[in-house]
Design a protein around this motif. Sequence first.
Motif, PDB file in Angstrom:
ATOM      1  N   GLY A  93       0.732  -1.359   0.084  1.00  0.00           N
ATOM      2  CA  GLY A  93       0.009  -0.007   0.202  1.00  0.00           C
ATOM      3  C   GLY A  93       0.712   1.351  -0.086  1.00  0.00           C
ATOM      4  O   GLY A  93       0.235   2.584   0.117  1.00  0.00           O
ATOM      5  N   LYS A  94       2.122   1.167  -0.163  1.00  0.00           N
ATOM      6  CA  LYS A  94       2.913   2.355  -0.188  1.00  0.00           C
ATOM      7  C   LYS A  94       2.555   3.213  -1.315  1.00  0.00           C
ATOM      8  O   LYS A  94       2.193   2.750  -2.486  1.00  0.00           O
ATOM      9  CB  LYS A  94       4.321   2.011  -0.262  1.00  0.00           C
ATOM     10  N   LEU A  95       2.513   4.679  -0.992  1.00  0.00           N
ATOM     11  CA  LEU A  95       2.296   5.514  -1.970  1.00  0.00           C
ATOM     12  C   LEU A  95       3.227   5.715  -3.146  1.00  0.00           C
ATOM     13  O   LEU A  95       4.406   5.767  -2.714  1.00  0.00           O
ATOM     14  CB  LEU A  95       2.126   7.066  -1.487  1.00  0.00           C
ATOM     15  N   LEU A  96       2.767   5.630  -4.311  1.00  0.00           N
ATOM     16  CA  LEU A  96       3.777   5.681  -5.568  1.00  0.00           C
ATOM     17  C   LEU A  96       3.271   6.737  -6.515  1.00  0.00           C
ATOM     18  O   LEU A  96       2.720   6.452  -7.571  1.00  0.00           O
ATOM     19  CB  LEU A  96       3.910   4.248  -6.150  1.00  0.00           C
ATOM     20  N   PRO A  97       3.564   7.895  -6.297  1.00  0.00           N
ATOM     21  CA  PRO A  97       3.076   9.065  -7.075  1.00  0.00           C
ATOM     22  C   PRO A  97       3.932   9.103  -8.290  1.00  0.00           C
ATOM     23  O   PRO A  97       4.887   8.397  -8.613  1.00  0.00           O
ATOM     24  CB  PRO A  97       3.287  10.298  -6.334  1.00  0.00           C
ATOM     25  N   ASN A  98       3.384   9.980  -9.225  1.00  0.00           N
ATOM     26  CA  ASN A  98       4.337   9.946 -10.557  1.00  0.00           C
ATOM     27  C   ASN A  98       5.696  10.149 -10.562  1.00  0.00           C
ATOM     28  O   ASN A  98       6.457   9.381 -11.500  1.00  0.00           O
ATOM     29  CB  ASN A  98       3.616  11.163 -11.349  1.00  0.00           C
ATOM     30  N   PRO A 156       8.115   4.388 -15.688  1.00  0.00           N
ATOM     31  CA  PRO A 156       8.578   5.443 -15.923  1.00  0.00           C
ATOM     32  C   PRO A 156       7.518   6.565 -15.514  1.00  0.00           C
ATOM     33  O   PRO A 156       6.667   6.034 -14.793  1.00  0.00           O
ATOM     34  CB  PRO A 156       8.278   5.553 -17.760  1.00  0.00           C
ATOM     35  N   THR A 157       7.979   7.748 -15.475  1.00  0.00           N
ATOM     36  CA  THR A 157       7.289   8.611 -14.931  1.00  0.00           C
ATOM     37  C   THR A 157       6.559   9.734 -16.315  1.00  0.00           C
ATOM     38  O   THR A 157       6.959   9.556 -17.222  1.00  0.00           O
ATOM     39  CB  THR A 157       8.414   9.767 -14.270  1.00  0.00           C
ATOM     40  N   ARG A 158       5.466  10.156 -15.977  1.00  0.00           N
ATOM     41  CA  ARG A 158       4.851  10.849 -16.984  1.00  0.00           C
ATOM     42  C   ARG A 158       5.205  12.378 -16.994  1.00  0.00           C
ATOM     43  O   ARG A 158       5.504  12.880 -15.927  1.00  0.00           O
ATOM     44  CB  ARG A 158       3.196  10.924 -16.867  1.00  0.00           C
ATOM     45  N   PRO A 159       5.511  12.901 -18.095  1.00  0.00           N
ATOM     46  CA  PRO A 159       6.107  14.230 -18.083  1.00  0.00           C
ATOM     47  C   PRO A 159       5.260  15.317 -17.482  1.00  0.00           C
ATOM     48  O   PRO A 159       3.938  15.015 -17.571  1.00  0.00           O
ATOM     49  CB  PRO A 159       6.229  14.717 -19.546  1.00  0.00           C
ATOM     50  N   THR A 160       5.694  16.382 -16.759  1.00  0.00           N
ATOM     51  CA  THR A 160       4.998  17.298 -16.275  1.00  0.00           C
ATOM     52  C   THR A 160       4.946  18.489 -16.842  1.00  0.00           C
ATOM     53  O   THR A 160       4.186  19.357 -16.691  1.00  0.00           O
ATOM     54  CB  THR A 160       5.735  17.691 -14.669  1.00  0.00           C
ATOM     55  N   SER A 167       0.653  17.416 -25.582  1.00  0.00           N
ATOM     56  CA  SER A 167      -0.483  17.037 -24.769  1.00  0.00           C
ATOM     57  C   SER A 167      -0.422  15.901 -23.817  1.00  0.00           C
ATOM     58  O   SER A 167      -1.331  15.721 -23.148  1.00  0.00           O
ATOM     59  CB  SER A 167      -1.727  17.082 -25.705  1.00  0.00           C
ATOM     60  N   ASN A 168       0.501  15.359 -24.041  1.00  0.00           N
ATOM     61  CA  ASN A 168       0.671  14.009 -23.302  1.00  0.00           C
ATOM     62  C   ASN A 168       1.607  14.071 -21.981  1.00  0.00           C
ATOM     63  O   ASN A 168       2.581  13.565 -21.693  1.00  0.00           O
ATOM     64  CB  ASN A 168       1.558  13.082 -24.274  1.00  0.00           C
ATOM     65  N   CYS A 169       0.926  14.935 -20.929  1.00  0.00           N
ATOM     66  CA  CYS A 169       1.447  15.129 -19.828  1.00  0.00           C
ATOM     67  C   CYS A 169       0.730  14.817 -18.380  1.00  0.00           C
ATOM     68  O   CYS A 169      -0.384  14.258 -18.814  1.00  0.00           O
ATOM     69  CB  CYS A 169       1.834  16.668 -19.667  1.00  0.00           C
ATOM     70  N   ILE A 170       1.298  14.714 -17.512  1.00  0.00           N
ATOM     71  CA  ILE A 170       0.446  14.546 -16.387  1.00  0.00           C
ATOM     72  C   ILE A 170      -0.795  15.098 -16.030  1.00  0.00           C
ATOM     73  O   ILE A 170      -1.605  14.636 -15.336  1.00  0.00           O
ATOM     74  CB  ILE A 170       1.560  14.411 -14.987  1.00  0.00           C
ATOM     75  N   THR A 171      -0.886  16.374 -16.579  1.00  0.00           N
ATOM     76  CA  THR A 171      -1.775  17.134 -16.305  1.00  0.00           C
ATOM     77  C   THR A 171      -3.172  16.601 -17.093  1.00  0.00           C
ATOM     78  O   THR A 171      -4.376  16.539 -16.528  1.00  0.00           O
ATOM     79  CB  THR A 171      -1.983  18.792 -16.787  1.00  0.00           C
ATOM     80  N   ASN A 172      -3.002  16.180 -18.225  1.00  0.00           N
ATOM     81  CA  ASN A 172      -3.860  15.666 -18.913  1.00  0.00           C
ATOM     82  C   ASN A 172      -4.342  13.926 -19.040  1.00  0.00           C
ATOM     83  O   ASN A 172      -5.185  13.619 -19.102  1.00  0.00           O
ATOM     84  CB  ASN A 172      -3.581  16.092 -20.464  1.00  0.00           C
TER      85      ASN A 172
END
Length: 101
Positions: free
Chosen positions: A12-17, A55-59, A64-69
């Motif tokens: 259950g450890k948090l794994l943010p982007n 991998p991480t999603r671009p910030t 348009s392929n970023c963490i916001t979208n």
Amino acid sequence: MLEMRPTCENCGKLLPNESSEAMICTHECTFCEECVENELKNVCPNCGGGFEKRPTRPTNCLTSNCITNYPVSTIIKYRPVNKEKYRLIHETFVHIDPRKR
């Protein structure tokens, strides 16, 4: 598009982007690095595959392929490993290179 799961399925450890501890298998099962190394020994309990760094999603939204979208999923898959059921999978695959399983 890769499903970015927010937590380790086992502990259950948090794994943010931006987490460098997130590990995934080919089916996108997501575990923290500690569980993969110490408990799973690089054998996915769900499919028998190996793990790679997620991998991480671009910030930066220059494209348009970023963490916001495309944010990290909010659906938590908490499935602690049943060690009795996992034993056969582990014993079958642990000594085989993940790319040859």
